[in-house]
Design an enzyme around this catalytic site. Structure first.
Site, PDB file in Angstrom:
ATOM      1  N   TYR A 129      97.448  -1.713  79.866  1.00 12.52           N
ATOM      2  CA  TYR A 129      96.633  -1.378  78.696  1.00 12.52           C
ATOM      3  C   TYR A 129      95.237  -1.040  79.185  1.00 12.52           C
ATOM      4  CZ  TYR A 129      94.316  -2.097  74.111  1.00 12.52           C
ATOM      5  OH  TYR A 129      93.585  -1.972  72.959  1.00 12.52           O
TER       6      TYR A 129
ATOM      7  N   LYS B 134      99.541   1.802  77.694  1.00 14.49           N
ATOM      8  CA  LYS B 134      98.913   2.117  76.415  1.00 14.49           C
ATOM      9  C   LYS B 134      97.517   2.617  76.755  1.00 14.49           C
ATOM     10  CE  LYS B 134      97.086   0.103  72.166  1.00 14.49           C
ATOM     11  NZ  LYS B 134      96.879  -1.138  71.399  1.00 14.49           N
TER      12      LYS B 134
END
Length: 158
Positions: free
Chosen positions: A37, A65
């Site tokens: 992330y 992400k």
């Protein structure tokens, strides 16, 4: 628990080698799939495309992400990632663009309060761009700006 999402470290500024060691240590400590992330607006740390390519070789690191807000960076992640590695958009206002570049999906904060809106963007992508897509993106951007204003922070996905 089915998987873990691991945000880049904050309060420190690691280089690519240190980030690689960090994520490798996390991956070695679990058999769960790991979703990297990156949210540089929150952590001041960005995963470079070169580092992503190396991390994608680790068996249980399965995707990233990207909440950077930089669609060119997202496109580069998609370019260097192996076929079985998922790149998902974390910036609500860039979902459609990321899908057009080849992202596998999105993890959108707006989806928590307006899931139909985010689904509509995906459905528009599947049909091809047009006026409905533009309206859906515009509505999502408005909703996202509203939530950012409420939180008093720069937009990024939680």
């Amino acid at each position: 628990m089915d998987a873990v999402s691991v945000l880049t470290p904050f309060f420190v500024s690691p280089n690519d080698s240190q980030l690689y060691d960090h994520y490798r240590a996390v991956a070695e400590s679990t058999s769960l799939p790991i979703l990297l992330y990156t949210n540089p607006a929150r952590t001041n740390v960005k995963i470079s495309p070169q580092l992503l390519a190396r991390l994608a070789e680790i068996k249980n690191i399965v995707g990233i992400k990207d909440s950077s807000g930089d669609l060119e960076l997202t496109a580069e992640y998609i370019r260097v990632a192996p076929q079985d590695f998922s790149v998902v958009m974390g910036r609500d206002t860039l979902i459609f663009g990321a899908l057009m570049y080849g992202a596998q999906g999105a993890i959108a904060a707006t989806g928590n309060v307006a899931p139909r809106l985010v689904v509509r963007i995906y459905e528009c992508f599947k049909r091809g761009p047009g006026r409905r897509e533009k309206r859906a993106r515009s509505a999502c951007a408005s909703a996202s700006r509203f939530f950012v204003a409420l939180s008093g922070r720069h937009q990024g996905s939680a």
